[in-house]
Design a protein around this motif. Structure first.
Motif, short mmCIF file in Angstrom:
data_model
loop_
_atom_site.label_atom_id
_atom_site.label_comp_id
_atom_site.label_asym_id
_atom_site.label_seq_id
_atom_site.Cartn_x
_atom_site.Cartn_y
_atom_site.Cartn_z
N SER A 59 34.64 36.49 33.58
CA SER A 59 34.75 35.65 34.78
C SER A 59 33.35 35.73 35.65
O SER A 59 32.60 36.79 35.63
CB SER A 59 35.82 36.20 35.43
OG SER A 59 35.74 37.42 36.18
N ALA A 61 33.48 36.46 38.87
CA ALA A 61 33.33 37.71 39.68
C ALA A 61 32.82 38.93 38.94
O ALA A 61 32.10 39.75 39.50
CB ALA A 61 34.78 37.79 39.98
N GLY A 105 38.46 39.31 36.96
CA GLY A 105 38.39 38.15 37.77
C GLY A 105 39.53 37.47 38.11
O GLY A 105 39.93 37.11 39.50
N ASP A 106 40.79 37.59 37.33
CA ASP A 106 42.04 37.09 37.66
C ASP A 106 42.43 38.11 38.78
O ASP A 106 42.99 37.46 39.85
CB ASP A 106 42.91 37.22 36.60
CG ASP A 106 42.60 36.22 35.38
OD1 ASP A 106 41.73 35.41 35.59
OD2 ASP A 106 42.90 36.59 34.33
N ALA A 109 40.75 36.88 42.05
CA ALA A 109 41.14 35.54 42.39
C ALA A 109 42.47 35.47 43.03
O ALA A 109 42.89 34.53 43.99
CB ALA A 109 41.19 34.61 41.08
#
Length: 361
Positions: A59, A61, A105-106, A109
């Motif tokens: 990701s 991030a 990343g999830d 987010a």
């Protein structure tokens, strides 16, 4: 008073005649002060840290966090994959391994707290006391810049050994290594005494070979070392709960090889001393710096760069590291085969010198 003055004058003349004792007695405190000063300066000096970085998430991030870590000047980042970095951590070539896990990343987010795993070796005190707090501060700062508020990222420390090590687990193997070193080096003072009192000269007039004399001395000191080591290991294990994870036979092997190496070192340096007074400061000059520079009580990572090559060839470095790995399972400085090989080389070199320079009088 006149008799006392004459006696003091005679003792002074005797002391001055022994140039070895004179030099090492007067020079040793200054040499020790220089070594100790360099050690303390090295521990205070900022240093870079070897960090392995493994990014398992693709990701933006995770990429942003990895780029931020790469730009931190005190971190020397390498990225050769988890298995390779883990092996280097276990061999002592990495201070820590940072893993940005899949799904990072999830989590970011979703606004939840994302975890970054940091693998470290608790037997290396510098990592636990310096590296982990520094990494925590760096991640806090990165998180503050990214989101405006701290603690969106947290560190999950992961020990590479079965359990976290206590201070006594780190120090106890060092005490055992120190005792083996001191017994091997300082016991040779008796050999100098027997030479000074012409006991060895009388033995030299017999058919006994010098190799036989040295072998007898070695075996006797090896027995004393074994008794001392068994008592110290038993105390560490029974009184303080220090484990012996590598097995008793491995501990016997590394202690025995280390004892032989230091007995050989003691015999070698005894060849350069004519009197007991001359032998003592030489033994101190050899043993005391090793106590501070070999990592048996203090981490060696912060030492000045020019001292690192010296540290990595000291026999006490290999003995202390080998005993610690065998007892508590920590990965300190070298692979175990390196410790065995280095001590064997010291053993061969010191006994070669001892036999070649052995003197009956």
């Amino acid at each position: 008073m006149k008799a006392i003055g004459a006696l003091i004058l005679a003792l002074g003349r005797e002391f001055v005649r022994d140039r070895t004792a004179l030099f090492f007695t007067l020079a040793f405190p200054f040499i020790f002060m220089v070594i100790f000063g360099l050690l303390m300066q090295g521990l205070d000096r900022p240093r870079n840290f070897d960090i392995g970085l493994v990014v398992e998430d693709t990701s933006p991030a995770a990429s942003g966090l990895a780029n931020a870590l790469r730009n931190v000047t005190v971190l020397k980042i390498t990225e050769d994959g988890f298995d390779a970095e883990q092996d280097r951590l276990e061999e002592g070539d990495r201070d820590a391994v940072i893993v940005v896990p899949e799904g990072f990343g999830d989590t970011v987010a979703a606004g939840a707290t994302a975890t970054v795993r940091v693998f470290f070796d608790p037997s290396r005190q510098t990592t636990a006391t310096i590296v982990l707090p520094i990494l925590s501060q760096i991640l806090d700062e990165i998180d503050r810049v990214r989101a405006g508020t701290p603690r969106g990222l947290v560190i999950e420390p992961v020990s590479v050994v079965a359990s976290d090590l206590r201070v006594v687990d780190f120090v106890a193997p060092g005490v055992i290594a120190m005792s083996v070193m001191q017994l091997g080096v300082f016991s040779s003072i008796n050999l100098v005494m027997r030479r000074e009192k012409l006991i060895l000269k009388r033995l030299g007039a017999t058919p006994i070979r010098r190799e036989t004399v040295i072998a007898g001395e070695v075996l006797f000191r090896l027995i004393i070392t074994a008794v001392q080591a068994v008592l110290l290991v038993a105390m560490a294990n029974l009184a303080f709960g220090v484990p012996i994870q590598g097995g008793f036979h491995e501990l016997v092997a590394i202690v025995g090889l280390g004892a032989l190496a230091f007995i050989g070192l003691g015999f070698a340096i005894s060849s350069f001393a004519k009197t007991e007074e001359g032998m003592l400061p030489i033994a101190q000059l050899v043993s005391l710096p090793m106590m501070f520079l070999s990592g048996i009580f203090f981490p060696i990572d912060g030492l000045p760069g020019f001292l690192q090559p010296v540290v990595k060839v000291l026999p006490l470095t290999f003995l202390g590291d080998g005993i610690r790995q065998t007892m508590v399972g920590g990965f300190s400085i070298n692979a175990m085969w390196v410790n065995y090989m280095a001590l064997a080389l010291w053993l061969a070199a010191t006994f070669l010198v001892a036999v070649r320079l052995f003197k009956w009088e």
